[in-house]
Design a protein around this motif. Structure first.
Motif, PDB file in Angstrom:
ATOM      1  N   LYS A 208       0.836  -1.202   0.000  1.00 33.35           N
ATOM      2  CA  LYS A 208       0.000   0.000   0.000  1.00 33.35           C
ATOM      3  C   LYS A 208       0.873   1.255   0.000  1.00 33.35           C
ATOM      4  CE  LYS A 208      -4.004  -1.993   2.419  1.00 33.35           C
ATOM      5  NZ  LYS A 208      -4.915  -1.883   3.587  1.00 33.35           N
ATOM      6  N   ALA A 209       2.013   1.172   0.675  1.00 32.36           N
ATOM      7  CA  ALA A 209       2.902   2.329   0.756  1.00 32.36           C
ATOM      8  C   ALA A 209       3.536   2.638  -0.597  1.00 32.36           C
ATOM      9  CB  ALA A 209       3.989   2.088   1.805  1.00 32.36           C
ATOM     10  N   SER A 210       4.005   1.600  -1.316  1.00 37.36           N
ATOM     11  CA  SER A 210       4.645   1.852  -2.611  1.00 37.36           C
ATOM     12  C   SER A 210       3.636   2.410  -3.615  1.00 37.36           C
ATOM     13  CB  SER A 210       5.300   0.581  -3.140  1.00 37.36           C
ATOM     14  OG  SER A 210       4.354  -0.448  -3.337  1.00 37.36           O
ATOM     15  N   ALA A 211       2.391   1.915  -3.558  1.00 37.43           N
ATOM     16  CA  ALA A 211       1.359   2.453  -4.452  1.00 37.43           C
ATOM     17  C   ALA A 211       1.028   3.901  -4.101  1.00 37.43           C
ATOM     18  CB  ALA A 211       0.102   1.587  -4.369  1.00 37.43           C
ATOM     19  N   SER A 212       0.979   4.210  -2.811  1.00 38.12           N
ATOM     20  CA  SER A 212       0.718   5.584  -2.382  1.00 38.12           C
ATOM     21  C   SER A 212       1.857   6.501  -2.785  1.00 38.12           C
ATOM     22  CB  SER A 212       0.507   5.624  -0.862  1.00 38.12           C
ATOM     23  OG  SER A 212      -0.617   4.852  -0.495  1.00 38.12           O
ATOM     24  N   GLU A 213       3.078   5.998  -2.692  1.00 38.41           N
ATOM     25  CA  GLU A 213       4.230   6.789  -3.123  1.00 38.41           C
ATOM     26  C   GLU A 213       4.167   7.063  -4.633  1.00 38.41           C
ATOM     27  OE1 GLU A 213       9.058   6.843  -2.421  1.00 38.41           O
ATOM     28  OE2 GLU A 213       7.982   4.946  -2.319  1.00 38.41           O
ATOM     29  N   TRP A 214       3.718   6.077  -5.393  1.00 35.20           N
ATOM     30  CA  TRP A 214       3.559   6.249  -6.843  1.00 35.20           C
ATOM     31  C   TRP A 214       2.569   7.376  -7.129  1.00 35.20           C
ATOM     32  CZ3 TRP A 214      -0.109   6.043 -10.691  1.00 35.20           C
ATOM     33  CH2 TRP A 214       0.333   5.772 -11.996  1.00 35.20           C
ATOM     34  N   LEU A 215       1.467   7.385  -6.393  1.00 31.10           N
ATOM     35  CA  LEU A 215       0.472   8.444  -6.579  1.00 31.10           C
ATOM     36  C   LEU A 215       1.005   9.798  -6.115  1.00 31.10           C
ATOM     37  CD1 LEU A 215      -2.747   6.544  -5.446  1.00 31.10           C
ATOM     38  CD2 LEU A 215      -2.229   7.379  -7.759  1.00 31.10           C
ATOM     39  N   ALA A 216       1.755   9.790  -5.024  1.00 30.03           N
ATOM     40  CA  ALA A 216       2.333  11.048  -4.540  1.00 30.03           C
ATOM     41  C   ALA A 216       3.285  11.641  -5.583  1.00 30.03           C
ATOM     42  CB  ALA A 216       3.063  10.809  -3.217  1.00 30.03           C
ATOM     43  N   ARG A 217       4.092  10.809  -6.213  1.00 31.96           N
ATOM     44  CA  ARG A 217       4.983  11.293  -7.279  1.00 31.96           C
ATOM     45  C   ARG A 217       4.179  11.809  -8.458  1.00 31.96           C
ATOM     46  NH1 ARG A 217       7.894   6.442  -6.320  1.00 31.96           N
ATOM     47  NH2 ARG A 217       7.119   5.642  -8.313  1.00 31.96           N
ATOM     48  N   ARG A 218       3.095  11.121  -8.777  1.00 32.70           N
ATOM     49  CA  ARG A 218       2.247  11.539  -9.901  1.00 32.70           C
ATOM     50  C   ARG A 218       1.718  12.946  -9.699  1.00 32.70           C
ATOM     51  NH1 ARG A 218      -1.167   8.764 -13.691  1.00 32.70           N
ATOM     52  NH2 ARG A 218      -3.185   9.805 -14.067  1.00 32.70           N
ATOM     53  N   HIS A 219       1.415  13.297  -8.458  1.00 30.15           N
ATOM     54  CA  HIS A 219       0.864  14.622  -8.152  1.00 30.15           C
ATOM     55  C   HIS A 219       1.894  15.547  -7.499  1.00 30.15           C
ATOM     56  CE1 HIS A 219      -3.364  13.830  -9.166  1.00 30.15           C
ATOM     57  NE2 HIS A 219      -3.124  12.593  -8.783  1.00 30.15           N
ATOM     58  N   ARG A 220       3.139  15.093  -7.438  1.00 31.84           N
ATOM     59  CA  ARG A 220       4.242  15.870  -6.842  1.00 31.84           C
ATOM     60  C   ARG A 220       3.926  16.297  -5.409  1.00 31.84           C
ATOM     61  NH1 ARG A 220       5.003  20.521  -8.948  1.00 31.84           N
ATOM     62  NH2 ARG A 220       3.105  20.718 -10.192  1.00 31.84           N
ATOM     63  N   ILE A 221       3.404  15.321  -4.642  1.00 30.96           N
ATOM     64  CA  ILE A 221       3.039  15.561  -3.243  1.00 30.96           C
ATOM     65  C   ILE A 221       4.135  14.999  -2.341  1.00 30.96           C
ATOM     66  CG2 ILE A 221       1.375  15.012  -1.425  1.00 30.96           C
ATOM     67  CD1 ILE A 221      -0.762  14.778  -3.612  1.00 30.96           C
ATOM     68  N   ALA A 222       4.592  15.801  -1.407  1.00 31.31           N
ATOM     69  CA  ALA A 222       5.581  15.332  -0.440  1.00 31.31           C
ATOM     70  C   ALA A 222       4.917  14.392   0.554  1.00 31.31           C
ATOM     71  CB  ALA A 222       6.200  16.520   0.296  1.00 31.31           C
ATOM     72  N   PRO A 223       5.598  13.308   0.960  1.00 32.83           N
ATOM     73  CA  PRO A 223       5.026  12.429   1.987  1.00 32.83           C
ATOM     74  C   PRO A 223       4.588  13.178   3.241  1.00 32.83           C
ATOM     75  CG  PRO A 223       6.951  11.408   1.004  1.00 32.83           C
ATOM     76  CD  PRO A 223       6.885  12.808   0.450  1.00 32.83           C
ATOM     77  N   ALA A 224       5.276  14.273   3.558  1.00 34.05           N
ATOM     78  CA  ALA A 224       4.913  15.052   4.741  1.00 34.05           C
ATOM     79  C   ALA A 224       3.511  15.633   4.638  1.00 34.05           C
ATOM     80  CB  ALA A 224       5.925  16.181   4.949  1.00 34.05           C
ATOM     81  N   ASN A 225       2.995  15.736   3.419  1.00 31.34           N
ATOM     82  CA  ASN A 225       1.662  16.297   3.202  1.00 31.34           C
ATOM     83  C   ASN A 225       0.604  15.220   3.002  1.00 31.34           C
ATOM     84  OD1 ASN A 225       2.577  18.931   3.402  1.00 31.34           O
ATOM     85  ND2 ASN A 225       2.948  19.121   1.207  1.00 31.34           N
ATOM     86  N   THR A 226       0.826  14.063   3.608  1.00 27.68           N
ATOM     87  CA  THR A 226      -0.125  12.954   3.453  1.00 27.68           C
ATOM     88  C   THR A 226      -0.625  12.480   4.816  1.00 27.68           C
ATOM     89  OG1 THR A 226       1.604  11.257   3.494  1.00 27.68           O
ATOM     90  CG2 THR A 226       1.009  12.174   1.346  1.00 27.68           C
ATOM     91  N   LEU A 227      -1.848  11.958   4.801  1.00 27.35           N
ATOM     92  CA  LEU A 227      -2.456  11.342   5.972  1.00 27.35           C
ATOM     93  C   LEU A 227      -2.682   9.869   5.683  1.00 27.35           C
ATOM     94  CD1 LEU A 227      -4.126  11.199   8.660  1.00 27.35           C
ATOM     95  CD2 LEU A 227      -6.109  11.922   7.299  1.00 27.35           C
ATOM     96  N   GLY A 228      -2.285   8.993   6.600  1.00 31.73           N
ATOM     97  CA  GLY A 228      -2.539   7.562   6.482  1.00 31.73           C
ATOM     98  C   GLY A 228      -3.420   7.099   7.636  1.00 31.73           C
ATOM     99  N   LEU A 229      -4.427   6.275   7.314  1.00 35.10           N
ATOM    100  CA  LEU A 229      -5.344   5.764   8.335  1.00 35.10           C
ATOM    101  C   LEU A 229      -5.565   4.281   8.104  1.00 35.10           C
ATOM    102  CD1 LEU A 229      -7.364   6.320  10.684  1.00 35.10           C
ATOM    103  CD2 LEU A 229      -9.104   6.734   8.906  1.00 35.10           C
ATOM    104  N   GLY A 230      -5.432   3.476   9.171  1.00 36.30           N
ATOM    105  CA  GLY A 230      -5.612   2.041   9.027  1.00 36.30           C
ATOM    106  C   GLY A 230      -6.121   1.391  10.293  1.00 36.30           C
ATOM    107  N   ASN A 231      -6.244   0.057  10.218  1.00 39.56           N
ATOM    108  CA  ASN A 231      -6.777  -0.682  11.358  1.00 39.56           C
ATOM    109  C   ASN A 231      -6.104  -2.020  11.606  1.00 39.56           C
ATOM    110  OD1 ASN A 231      -7.968  -2.162   9.103  1.00 39.56           O
ATOM    111  ND2 ASN A 231      -9.349  -3.067  10.621  1.00 39.56           N
ATOM    112  N   ASP A 232      -5.124  -2.406  10.735  1.00 38.31           N
ATOM    113  CA  ASP A 232      -4.593  -3.760  10.877  1.00 38.31           C
ATOM    114  C   ASP A 232      -3.134  -3.801  10.430  1.00 38.31           C
ATOM    115  OD1 ASP A 232      -4.572  -6.437  11.540  1.00 38.31           O
ATOM    116  OD2 ASP A 232      -6.154  -7.028  10.147  1.00 38.31           O
TER     117      ASP A 232
END
Length: 280
Positions: A208-232
């Motif tokens: 999930k992290a590598s896919a999210s990083e791919w999307l962040a690069r696509r939109h030029r979003i820094a990881p610092a500007n992301t929110l992650g929420l999970g349960n498991d």
């Protein structure tokens, strides 16, 4: 693509047990929050272990998100355009070696076909007591076929899934990780009985992290500007990657000791996390 990062932000949430409540619906409060994120220009991502077929069973095509990361990161769909952007697969040698290992250790397992047909699978049962495994086979009986060695060699597969009763979970997980160092073994709690352990085996690059990083690069979003929420446990990598992370109150105790806790999936935990993140 420009190397200059934008000021845009992105929210990544797990689905089952996080955004979905116990009755497999999304609350009106959380739907409202998702829609408000769009007005703020914040990218909305669901990252789930479900296949694309399974995700469509609970998410209508007009659901208010921008992207779906499915099969634990093996695929990404542009939800607005309903376009497959990325898919990853196990290759022939990886399939043969993993199959041999699982047979050697007497494990019940499934081999899922390549994306987009990865809701179809072959299953191997040892005949041992494993009701969660049987339940999943029955749930997908229209897409499940018994495994036999004549299906090999397979040129591609999305993933393996092996299911173990809770008491066998830790030794099985350790064995799989040590025996398959070139692949990625993801542990999660069964969404069916809530106690059995599921071990998903993917290419090394899938998460999930590598896919999210791919999307962040696509939109030029820094990881610092992301929110992650999970349960498991299958959310740990995205929780580690995101700039700000939370777990819902129904998460396992050890995850709640490691990450800030918001309300449960039955009490608008998604909205609670977004509110805390935006106010930071």
């Amino acid at each position: 693509m420009s190397s200059i990062l934008s000021s845009q932000r992105m929210v990544i949430t797990d689905l089952d047990g996080t955004l979905l409540s116990s009755d497999r619906t999304v609350s009106l409060c959380d739907l409202t929050t998702l829609k408000s994120l769009e007005t703020q220009g914040i990218i909305r991502v669901i990252a789930t272990g479900r296949s694309l077929y399974s995700a469509y069973r609970v998410l209508p095509k007009d659901f208010p998100i921008d992207y779906l990361v499915f099969s634990s990161g093996a695929g990404i769909v542009d939800w607005i355009r309903q376009e497959l952007l990325l898919s990853c697969h196990l290759l022939r040698q990886e399939i043969e070696e993993t199959t041999a290992l699982l047979l050697q250790h007497g494990l019940d397992f499934m081999i899922h076909q390549a994306i987009p047909d990865n809701h179809h699978f072959w299953y191997h049962s040892t005949g041992q007591h494993n009701p969660d495994f049987i339940r999943r086979c029955d749930l997908y009986r229209d897409f499940a076929s018994p495994f036999h060695e004549s299906i090999l060699p397979l040129e591609q597969a999305c993933q393996f899934l092996t299911i173990e009763p809770e008491k066998n979970a830790t030794p099985t997980y350790q064995m799989l990780k040590s025996s398959l160092p070139s692949l990625h073994v993801i542990r999660t709690t069964s969404p069916l009985d809530g106690t059995s352990s599921w071990f998903e085996i993917f290419p090394k690059s899938v998460s999930k992290a590598s896919a999210s990083e791919w999307l962040a690069r696509r939109h030029r979003i820094a990881p610092a500007n992301t929110l992650g929420l999970g349960n498991d446990y299958n959310d740990i990598e995205i929780l580690q990657w995101a700039g700000q992370s939370f777990v819902v109150a129904n998460a396992p105790h050890d995850l709640k000791e490691s990450y800030p806790v918001v309300a449960s999936h039955n009490d608008n935990g998604f909205s609670d996390a977004v509110k805390k993140w935006i106010s930071c």
